[in-house]
Each structure stands twice: as C-alpha cells, then as structure tokens.
Motif scaffolding. Structure first.
Motif, PDB file in Angstrom:
ATOM      1  N   TYR A  67       0.253  -1.164  -0.257  1.00  0.00           N
ATOM      2  CA  TYR A  67      -0.302   0.178  -0.044  1.00  0.00           C
ATOM      3  C   TYR A  67       0.815   1.356  -0.072  1.00  0.00           C
ATOM      4  O   TYR A  67       0.158   2.587  -0.887  1.00  0.00           O
ATOM      5  CB  TYR A  67      -0.799   0.711   0.835  1.00  0.00           C
ATOM      6  N   ILE A  68       2.007   1.248  -0.325  1.00  0.00           N
ATOM      7  CA  ILE A  68       3.147   2.384   0.394  1.00  0.00           C
ATOM      8  C   ILE A  68       2.982   3.029  -1.083  1.00  0.00           C
ATOM      9  O   ILE A  68       3.663   4.153  -1.507  1.00  0.00           O
ATOM     10  CB  ILE A  68       4.486   1.952   0.846  1.00  0.00           C
ATOM     11  N   PHE A  69       3.148   2.015  -2.093  1.00  0.00           N
ATOM     12  CA  PHE A  69       3.474   2.456  -3.532  1.00  0.00           C
ATOM     13  C   PHE A  69       1.414   3.055  -4.019  1.00  0.00           C
ATOM     14  O   PHE A  69       1.710   1.539  -4.015  1.00  0.00           O
ATOM     15  CB  PHE A  69       3.606   1.790  -4.874  1.00  0.00           C
ATOM     16  N   LEU A  70       1.229   4.340  -4.303  1.00  0.00           N
ATOM     17  CA  LEU A  70       0.276   4.506  -5.413  1.00  0.00           C
ATOM     18  C   LEU A  70       1.001   4.580  -6.504  1.00  0.00           C
ATOM     19  O   LEU A  70       1.138   6.513  -7.094  1.00  0.00           O
ATOM     20  CB  LEU A  70      -0.481   5.139  -4.086  1.00  0.00           C
ATOM     21  N   TYR A  71       0.735   3.712  -7.650  1.00  0.00           N
ATOM     22  CA  TYR A  71       1.089   4.916  -8.892  1.00  0.00           C
ATOM     23  C   TYR A  71      -0.060   5.319  -9.301  1.00  0.00           C
ATOM     24  O   TYR A  71      -1.426   4.771  -9.861  1.00  0.00           O
ATOM     25  CB  TYR A  71       1.285   2.956  -9.658  1.00  0.00           C
ATOM     26  N   GLN A  72       0.121   6.430 -10.294  1.00  0.00           N
ATOM     27  CA  GLN A  72      -0.661   7.155 -11.038  1.00  0.00           C
ATOM     28  C   GLN A  72      -1.309   6.410 -12.265  1.00  0.00           C
ATOM     29  O   GLN A  72      -0.308   5.912 -13.067  1.00  0.00           O
ATOM     30  CB  GLN A  72      -0.507   8.691 -10.991  1.00  0.00           C
ATOM     31  N   PRO A  73      -2.821   5.816 -12.429  1.00  0.00           N
ATOM     32  CA  PRO A  73      -3.143   5.156 -13.646  1.00  0.00           C
ATOM     33  C   PRO A  73      -2.127   5.897 -14.863  1.00  0.00           C
ATOM     34  O   PRO A  73      -2.578   7.461 -15.145  1.00  0.00           O
ATOM     35  CB  PRO A  73      -4.221   5.092 -13.992  1.00  0.00           C
ATOM     36  N   LYS A  74      -1.595   5.604 -16.081  1.00  0.00           N
ATOM     37  CA  LYS A  74      -1.096   6.083 -17.426  1.00  0.00           C
ATOM     38  C   LYS A  74      -3.292   6.552 -18.091  1.00  0.00           C
ATOM     39  O   LYS A  74      -3.501   5.906 -18.755  1.00  0.00           O
ATOM     40  CB  LYS A  74      -0.258   5.552 -18.526  1.00  0.00           C
ATOM     41  N   ILE A  75      -2.906   7.820 -18.023  1.00  0.00           N
ATOM     42  CA  ILE A  75      -4.111   8.311 -19.212  1.00  0.00           C
ATOM     43  C   ILE A  75      -3.621   8.717 -20.774  1.00  0.00           C
ATOM     44  O   ILE A  75      -2.608   8.976 -20.987  1.00  0.00           O
ATOM     45  CB  ILE A  75      -4.390   9.702 -18.685  1.00  0.00           C
ATOM     46  N   SER A  76      -4.170   7.885 -21.718  1.00  0.00           N
ATOM     47  CA  SER A  76      -2.918   7.749 -23.090  1.00  0.00           C
ATOM     48  C   SER A  76      -4.451   8.148 -24.025  1.00  0.00           C
ATOM     49  O   SER A  76      -5.706   8.583 -23.254  1.00  0.00           O
ATOM     50  CB  SER A  76      -3.521   6.229 -23.401  1.00  0.00           C
ATOM     51  N   LEU A  77      -4.125   9.959 -24.194  1.00  0.00           N
ATOM     52  CA  LEU A  77      -4.431  11.109 -24.675  1.00  0.00           C
ATOM     53  C   LEU A  77      -4.503  10.476 -26.508  1.00  0.00           C
ATOM     54  O   LEU A  77      -5.548  11.257 -27.084  1.00  0.00           O
ATOM     55  CB  LEU A  77      -4.063  12.185 -24.516  1.00  0.00           C
ATOM     56  N   LYS A  78      -4.101   9.529 -26.845  1.00  0.00           N
ATOM     57  CA  LYS A  78      -3.644   9.488 -28.096  1.00  0.00           C
ATOM     58  C   LYS A  78      -4.813   8.429 -28.541  1.00  0.00           C
ATOM     59  O   LYS A  78      -5.332   7.088 -28.135  1.00  0.00           O
ATOM     60  CB  LYS A  78      -2.852   8.771 -28.576  1.00  0.00           C
ATOM     61  N   LYS A  79      -5.796   8.863 -29.228  1.00  0.00           N
ATOM     62  CA  LYS A  79      -7.060   7.642 -30.115  1.00  0.00           C
ATOM     63  C   LYS A  79      -6.321   6.855 -31.120  1.00  0.00           C
ATOM     64  O   LYS A  79      -5.531   7.082 -31.669  1.00  0.00           O
ATOM     65  CB  LYS A  79      -8.209   8.866 -30.709  1.00  0.00           C
ATOM     66  N   LYS A  80      -6.517   5.799 -31.325  1.00  0.00           N
ATOM     67  CA  LYS A  80      -5.944   4.721 -32.279  1.00  0.00           C
ATOM     68  C   LYS A  80      -6.787   4.707 -33.380  1.00  0.00           C
ATOM     69  O   LYS A  80      -7.893   4.629 -33.489  1.00  0.00           O
ATOM     70  CB  LYS A  80      -6.313   3.128 -31.663  1.00  0.00           C
ATOM     71  N   GLU A  81      -5.877   5.020 -34.340  1.00  0.00           N
ATOM     72  CA  GLU A  81      -6.466   4.874 -35.741  1.00  0.00           C
ATOM     73  C   GLU A  81      -6.444   3.804 -36.108  1.00  0.00           C
ATOM     74  O   GLU A  81      -5.643   3.072 -36.362  1.00  0.00           O
ATOM     75  CB  GLU A  81      -5.651   5.850 -36.316  1.00  0.00           C
ATOM     76  N   LYS A  82      -7.991   3.504 -36.941  1.00  0.00           N
ATOM     77  CA  LYS A  82      -7.969   2.477 -37.794  1.00  0.00           C
ATOM     78  C   LYS A  82      -7.878   2.366 -39.350  1.00  0.00           C
ATOM     79  O   LYS A  82      -7.830   3.075 -39.692  1.00  0.00           O
ATOM     80  CB  LYS A  82      -9.519   2.102 -37.083  1.00  0.00           C
ATOM     81  N   MET A  83      -6.682   1.789 -38.990  1.00  0.00           N
ATOM     82  CA  MET A  83      -5.717   1.977 -40.617  1.00  0.00           C
ATOM     83  C   MET A  83      -6.274   1.345 -41.719  1.00  0.00           C
ATOM     84  O   MET A  83      -7.181  -0.213 -40.932  1.00  0.00           O
ATOM     85  CB  MET A  83      -4.417   1.395 -40.600  1.00  0.00           C
ATOM     86  N   GLN A  84      -7.295   2.182 -42.767  1.00  0.00           N
ATOM     87  CA  GLN A  84      -7.734   1.300 -44.005  1.00  0.00           C
ATOM     88  C   GLN A  84      -7.123   1.081 -44.943  1.00  0.00           C
ATOM     89  O   GLN A  84      -6.059   2.194 -45.342  1.00  0.00           O
ATOM     90  CB  GLN A  84      -9.300   1.903 -44.425  1.00  0.00           C
ATOM     91  N   TYR A  85      -7.074  -0.128 -45.878  1.00  0.00           N
ATOM     92  CA  TYR A  85      -6.377  -0.692 -46.364  1.00  0.00           C
ATOM     93  C   TYR A  85      -7.361  -0.473 -48.334  1.00  0.00           C
ATOM     94  O   TYR A  85      -8.201  -1.462 -47.937  1.00  0.00           O
ATOM     95  CB  TYR A  85      -5.634  -1.710 -46.956  1.00  0.00           C
TER      96      TYR A  85
END
Length: 51
Positions: free
Chosen positions: A29-47
């Motif tokens: 309980y001594i280590f409270l890691y902050q959650p990583k917030i991903s602001l990048k959206k995954k782009e769907k690649m279309q071929y």
C-alpha cells in the motif's frame, strides 16, 4: 536457545509471521501508482486493396 520452552518458540514464530505479513501489507500500500492516461486515440488503418 535450546533451553527455550515450546511456548516461547510458538510466540516467537507467530511474532515473526505477523511482522512479515505487516511488512508485505505496508509495502503493497505504500506505492500508489498513478494510472497512465492515454490521450492518443488509435486510428483504424484502412487499406484499399486492388487485385
């Protein structure tokens, strides 16, 4: 050490077990890691396949 009664061995064993468990709980309980917030959206690649 061999002169100790079995009751003393039992209390010593329980003392170290409790100390060990408390150390594990404190370290958990001594280590409270902050959650990583991903602001990048995954782009769907279309071929566009041209056969």
């Amino acid at each position: 050490m061999p002169q100790m009664a079995p009751l003393n061995w039992l209390s010593l064993y329980s003392y170290f077990i409790i100390l060990f468990i408390l150390t594990i709980i404190i370290n958990y309980y001594i280590f409270l890691y902050q959650p990583k917030i991903s602001l990048k959206k995954k782009e769907k690649m279309q071929y566009n396949w041209k056969w």
